[in-house]
Motif scaffolding. Sequence first.
Motif, PDB file in Angstrom:
ATOM      1  N   ILE A   1      36.849  37.361  44.065  1.00 49.05           N
ATOM      2  CA  ILE A   1      37.171  37.847  45.664  1.00 49.05           C
ATOM      3  C   ILE A   1      38.408  39.365  45.163  1.00 49.05           C
ATOM      4  O   ILE A   1      38.102  40.288  45.319  1.00 49.05           O
ATOM      5  N   GLY A   2      39.317  39.336  44.552  1.00 52.15           N
ATOM      6  CA  GLY A   2      40.507  40.252  43.820  1.00 52.15           C
ATOM      7  C   GLY A   2      39.967  41.976  44.039  1.00 52.15           C
ATOM      8  O   GLY A   2      40.424  42.294  44.488  1.00 52.15           O
ATOM      9  N   GLU A   3      39.675  42.024  43.035  1.00 50.38           N
ATOM     10  CA  GLU A   3      39.534  43.534  42.545  1.00 50.38           C
ATOM     11  C   GLU A   3      38.264  44.545  42.957  1.00 50.38           C
ATOM     12  O   GLU A   3      38.805  44.822  43.634  1.00 50.38           O
ATOM     13  N   ASN A   4      37.278  43.053  43.255  1.00 55.00           N
ATOM     14  CA  ASN A   4      36.392  44.107  44.126  1.00 55.00           C
ATOM     15  C   ASN A   4      36.342  44.112  45.808  1.00 55.00           C
ATOM     16  O   ASN A   4      36.334  45.494  45.852  1.00 55.00           O
ATOM     17  N   ASN A   5      36.909  43.429  45.886  1.00 54.94           N
ATOM     18  CA  ASN A   5      37.613  43.138  47.479  1.00 54.94           C
ATOM     19  C   ASN A   5      38.681  44.113  47.588  1.00 54.94           C
ATOM     20  O   ASN A   5      39.298  45.366  48.600  1.00 54.94           O
ATOM     21  N   GLU A  30      45.864  37.808  50.952  1.00 52.65           N
ATOM     22  CA  GLU A  30      45.825  36.174  50.999  1.00 52.65           C
ATOM     23  C   GLU A  30      45.154  35.507  49.675  1.00 52.65           C
ATOM     24  O   GLU A  30      44.931  34.258  49.644  1.00 52.65           O
ATOM     25  N   ASN A  31      44.584  35.658  48.701  1.00 58.97           N
ATOM     26  CA  ASN A  31      43.819  34.924  47.785  1.00 58.97           C
ATOM     27  C   ASN A  31      44.440  35.879  46.214  1.00 58.97           C
ATOM     28  O   ASN A  31      44.270  35.021  45.845  1.00 58.97           O
ATOM     29  N   ASN A  32      45.550  35.614  46.524  1.00 62.30           N
ATOM     30  CA  ASN A  32      46.684  35.184  45.403  1.00 62.30           C
ATOM     31  C   ASN A  32      47.365  36.969  44.970  1.00 62.30           C
ATOM     32  O   ASN A  32      47.055  36.446  43.584  1.00 62.30           O
ATOM     33  N   ARG A  65      57.902  39.487  49.548  1.00 64.54           N
ATOM     34  CA  ARG A  65      58.874  38.827  48.148  1.00 64.54           C
ATOM     35  C   ARG A  65      57.663  37.880  47.598  1.00 64.54           C
ATOM     36  O   ARG A  65      57.825  36.922  46.487  1.00 64.54           O
ATOM     37  N   LYS A  66      56.093  37.619  48.724  1.00 67.24           N
ATOM     38  CA  LYS A  66      55.280  36.552  47.979  1.00 67.24           C
ATOM     39  C   LYS A  66      55.025  37.139  46.547  1.00 67.24           C
ATOM     40  O   LYS A  66      54.412  36.429  45.390  1.00 67.24           O
ATOM     41  N   ALA A  67      54.555  38.499  46.298  1.00 64.16           N
ATOM     42  CA  ALA A  67      54.481  39.376  45.386  1.00 64.16           C
ATOM     43  C   ALA A  67      55.391  38.733  44.128  1.00 64.16           C
ATOM     44  O   ALA A  67      55.333  38.917  43.221  1.00 64.16           O
TER      45      ALA A  67
END
Length: 75
Positions: A1-5, A30-32, A65-67
């Motif tokens: 999910i991460g890098e491609n999106n 949303e996928n951390n 904050r989440k980051a």
Amino acid sequence: IGENNFNLALMFRREGQIDLAKKYLLLCAENNSSFAMFHVGNAYRSYGWGLKKFLDYKKGAEWLRKAAELGKSHA
């Protein structure tokens, strides 16, 4: 999910398709992905990514904050 999106988000942003860029950037966040969270936070805070209609300081602060919690030192 991460890098491609994230790459899709960048591509859509370059093409001026801001709604699609936001969709894929949020999907990464949303996928951390702390990197995406950082960019989402800045977009909501400061019109980043051309998201003027999405300006929301509260949401921006929440994403930053989440980051930070995931170790993104710039957040």
